[in-house]
Design a protein around this motif. Structure first.
Motif, short mmCIF file in Angstrom:
data_model
loop_
_atom_site.label_atom_id
_atom_site.label_comp_id
_atom_site.label_asym_id
_atom_site.label_seq_id
_atom_site.Cartn_x
_atom_site.Cartn_y
_atom_site.Cartn_z
N MET A 142 44.40 -49.68 89.42
CA MET A 142 45.06 -49.07 90.57
C MET A 142 46.16 -48.16 90.06
N PHE A 143 46.31 -47.04 90.75
CA PHE A 143 47.31 -46.03 90.40
C PHE A 143 48.18 -45.74 91.61
N LEU A 144 49.36 -45.22 91.34
CA LEU A 144 50.22 -44.71 92.40
C LEU A 144 51.12 -43.65 91.78
N GLU A 145 51.66 -42.82 92.64
CA GLU A 145 52.60 -41.80 92.19
C GLU A 145 53.80 -41.85 93.13
N MET A 146 55.00 -41.73 92.55
CA MET A 146 56.21 -41.78 93.34
C MET A 146 57.27 -40.87 92.75
N ARG A 147 58.27 -40.55 93.57
CA ARG A 147 59.39 -39.75 93.07
C ARG A 147 60.21 -40.58 92.10
N ASP A 148 60.85 -39.92 91.19
CA ASP A 148 61.58 -40.55 90.09
C ASP A 148 62.62 -41.56 90.54
N ASN A 149 63.35 -41.30 91.60
CA ASN A 149 64.44 -42.19 91.98
C ASN A 149 64.08 -43.16 93.10
N ASN A 150 62.81 -43.43 93.30
CA ASN A 150 62.37 -44.30 94.38
C ASN A 150 62.73 -45.75 94.07
N PRO A 151 63.49 -46.42 94.95
CA PRO A 151 63.87 -47.80 94.68
C PRO A 151 62.68 -48.77 94.68
N ALA A 152 61.53 -48.35 95.18
CA ALA A 152 60.35 -49.22 95.16
C ALA A 152 59.81 -49.45 93.75
N ALA A 153 60.32 -48.70 92.77
CA ALA A 153 59.85 -48.87 91.38
C ALA A 153 59.99 -50.32 90.93
N SER A 154 61.05 -50.99 91.34
CA SER A 154 61.24 -52.39 90.91
C SER A 154 60.14 -53.28 91.48
N LEU A 155 59.72 -53.04 92.71
CA LEU A 155 58.61 -53.80 93.29
C LEU A 155 57.33 -53.53 92.50
N TYR A 156 57.05 -52.25 92.25
CA TYR A 156 55.82 -51.91 91.53
C TYR A 156 55.79 -52.54 90.14
N ARG A 157 56.89 -52.46 89.43
CA ARG A 157 56.95 -53.07 88.09
C ARG A 157 56.75 -54.58 88.17
N SER A 158 57.36 -55.22 89.16
CA SER A 158 57.23 -56.68 89.28
C SER A 158 55.81 -57.09 89.64
N MET A 159 55.03 -56.16 90.17
CA MET A 159 53.63 -56.44 90.51
C MET A 159 52.66 -55.96 89.43
N GLY A 160 53.19 -55.62 88.24
CA GLY A 160 52.34 -55.31 87.10
C GLY A 160 52.08 -53.85 86.84
N PHE A 161 52.63 -52.94 87.64
CA PHE A 161 52.46 -51.51 87.39
C PHE A 161 53.35 -51.09 86.23
N GLU A 162 52.84 -50.16 85.44
CA GLU A 162 53.61 -49.58 84.34
C GLU A 162 53.54 -48.07 84.43
N PRO A 163 54.63 -47.38 84.08
CA PRO A 163 54.59 -45.91 84.09
C PRO A 163 53.61 -45.39 83.04
N ILE A 164 52.77 -44.44 83.45
CA ILE A 164 51.79 -43.88 82.51
C ILE A 164 51.85 -42.36 82.44
N GLY A 165 52.69 -41.74 83.25
CA GLY A 165 52.79 -40.29 83.21
C GLY A 165 53.95 -39.78 84.05
N ARG A 166 54.31 -38.54 83.80
CA ARG A 166 55.42 -37.90 84.51
C ARG A 166 55.05 -36.44 84.75
N ARG A 167 55.31 -35.98 85.97
CA ARG A 167 55.16 -34.57 86.32
C ARG A 167 56.55 -34.02 86.61
N LYS A 168 57.01 -33.13 85.75
CA LYS A 168 58.34 -32.56 85.90
C LYS A 168 58.46 -31.72 87.17
N ALA A 169 59.57 -31.93 87.87
CA ALA A 169 59.91 -31.13 89.06
C ALA A 169 58.74 -31.02 90.05
#
Length: 151
Positions: free
Chosen positions: A105-132
């Protein structure tokens, strides 16, 4: 009586801060759900699947492609956050995606999204970044971060 699109839009209107311009409008959601590989989940106030009646506490929209599922949107009413509803929705999304044959499963979010902590706690890991990638109504740009998780 409200239909499921009404329930999704009610949560969307409450959950997404207009300052970030992330909410979808009714037409975008409706058009997405008309596609054969887009799916949705609704949750009640305890995170359980929503019964026929009542208002949704949260929702998730996903899209299946062979071998993978993308989390398009997830939202929980602000006054119900921190009660496990987002976790319950993600857990159900994982189960349903596996049932469709997804291995990741994949997802994309803005850099400062507070939901990142939920995603990480559910096993998601950052795999890429799109600048600006995201342009905010203020004119500011934010990076997009892509997360992935094995199912």
């Amino acid at each position: 009586m409200k239909d499921d699109l009404d329930r999704i839009m009610d949560v969307m209107d409450a959950a997404f801060d207009p300052a970030w311009a992330e909410a979808w409008n009714r037409r975008q959601v409706s058009d997405s759900l008309a596609l054969p590989h887009t799916h949705y989940l609704l949750a009640g106030p305890d995170g359980e699947p929503l019964a026929e009646e009542g208002d949704a506490a949260g929702f998730a929209l996903t899209r299946f492609a062979p071998g993978e599922e993308e989390l398009l949107l997830i939202g929980v009413r602000p006054h119900l956050r921190g009660k496990g509803i987002g976790r319950a929705l993600l857990a159900r999304a994982f189960t349903e995606a596996r049932g469709r044959g997804a291995e990741r499963m994949f997802l994309e979010m803005r850099d400062n999204n507070p939901a990142a902590s939920l995603y990480r706690s559910m096993g998601f890991e950052p795999i890429g970044r799109r600048k600006a990638y995201y342009r905010l109504p203020s004119g500011q740009f934010l990076d997009a971060i892509t997360f992935g998780r094995d199912l």
